[in-house]
Design an enzyme around this catalytic site. Sequence first.
Site, PDB file in Angstrom:
ATOM      1  N   GLU A 138       0.834  -1.200   0.000  1.00  0.00           N
ATOM      2  CA  GLU A 138       0.000   0.000   0.000  1.00  0.00           C
ATOM      3  C   GLU A 138       0.868   1.250   0.000  1.00  0.00           C
ATOM      4  OE1 GLU A 138      -3.686   2.294   2.227  1.00  0.00           O
ATOM      5  OE2 GLU A 138      -2.825   0.524   3.187  1.00  0.00           O
ATOM      6  N   GLU A 149       4.269   5.116   4.138  1.00  0.00           N
ATOM      7  CA  GLU A 149       3.809   6.487   4.401  1.00  0.00           C
ATOM      8  C   GLU A 149       5.025   7.305   4.809  1.00  0.00           C
ATOM      9  OE1 GLU A 149       2.156   9.715   4.473  1.00  0.00           O
ATOM     10  OE2 GLU A 149       0.628   8.144   4.205  1.00  0.00           O
ATOM     11  N   ASP A 157      10.161   6.948   0.497  1.00  0.00           N
ATOM     12  CA  ASP A 157       9.600   7.145  -0.839  1.00  0.00           C
ATOM     13  C   ASP A 157       9.224   5.793  -1.443  1.00  0.00           C
ATOM     14  OD1 ASP A 157       9.130   7.694  -3.512  1.00  0.00           O
ATOM     15  OD2 ASP A 157      10.956   8.841  -3.820  1.00  0.00           O
ATOM     16  N   ASP A 159      -2.638  12.188  -3.299  1.00  0.00           N
ATOM     17  CA  ASP A 159      -2.751  13.632  -3.477  1.00  0.00           C
ATOM     18  C   ASP A 159      -3.077  13.930  -4.945  1.00  0.00           C
ATOM     19  OD1 ASP A 159      -2.367  16.423  -3.678  1.00  0.00           O
ATOM     20  OD2 ASP A 159      -0.797  16.390  -2.138  1.00  0.00           O
ATOM     21  N   LYS A 162      -3.862  21.611  -9.039  1.00  0.00           N
ATOM     22  CA  LYS A 162      -3.466  22.724  -9.902  1.00  0.00           C
ATOM     23  C   LYS A 162      -2.724  22.175 -11.124  1.00  0.00           C
ATOM     24  CE  LYS A 162      -3.147  26.171  -6.219  1.00  0.00           C
ATOM     25  NZ  LYS A 162      -2.276  27.124  -5.489  1.00  0.00           N
ATOM     26  N   PHE A 209     -14.199  10.616   6.030  1.00  0.00           N
ATOM     27  CA  PHE A 209     -14.063  11.719   5.082  1.00  0.00           C
ATOM     28  C   PHE A 209     -14.822  11.414   3.802  1.00  0.00           C
ATOM     29  CE2 PHE A 209     -11.818  13.575   1.450  1.00  0.00           C
ATOM     30  CZ  PHE A 209     -11.843  14.918   1.786  1.00  0.00           C
ATOM     31  N   GLU A 210     -14.673  10.183   3.300  1.00  0.00           N
ATOM     32  CA  GLU A 210     -15.337   9.779   2.066  1.00  0.00           C
ATOM     33  C   GLU A 210     -16.851   9.777   2.249  1.00  0.00           C
ATOM     34  OE1 GLU A 210     -15.537   5.799  -0.818  1.00  0.00           O
ATOM     35  OE2 GLU A 210     -14.141   5.886   0.866  1.00  0.00           O
TER      36      GLU A 210
END
Length: 226
Positions: A59, A84, A111, A134, A138, A207-208
């Site tokens: 994951e 993470e 990473d 994420d 933009k 949140f979802e």
Amino acid sequence: MFYDPTEHRIRSFVTRAGRLSTAQARAIETLAPQFCIPYDKAPLDLETAFGRTASTIFEIGFGMGETTAAIASSMPDKNFLAVEVHTPGVGSLLKQIGEQGLTNLRLMQHDAFEIITNMIAPDSLAGVHVFFPDPWHKARHNKRRLIQGPMVSLLASRIAPGGYLHCATDWQEYAEQMLEVLSAEPTLQNSADGYAPRPDYRPVTKFENRGLKLGHGVWDLVFLKR
């Protein structure tokens, strides 16, 4: 620093200082030696890391770890290697591991690209989860998105035939990009006609759920390794 600074490439994350709660700090101090695997530029022996032979799910970006803990708890027959970069998230998931007595989880704080490249053998994973990465919404930041052609090819190379890559996002434009990129990877095949229904194993986060009640969309994509 949770990445190799000599690797000059665009990253999908930004390391930032996070506030550790007392409980998270305690969990890191007491449980990290058992459940956290340090990054090493060498192949990882999954059987040794987990102390058993079992299918392994990788994951990327587990956040605060609630979903990861729930899935690992519901699938005790599988190993979960979860990555993470943010320390409070690592502490939070370690705390849940201790509270729930989970033994099939191992964490890495580094990473994910470097871990996959240097530590995970080809055809060694049963699946990969990438939930709500994420979106870098933009336009000038789109190049930072995790799900790009080269990363998908790398992930697919580490998944065994018959395994799967499961992505989920609540950002429609990113979902469309994911579908395009995943569909272009020749070693993967879509399990659905477009977007997939949410698999039962992926719980709906708070949140979802809040977003769904407000009419926001969530898109799951499940592709199988040929």
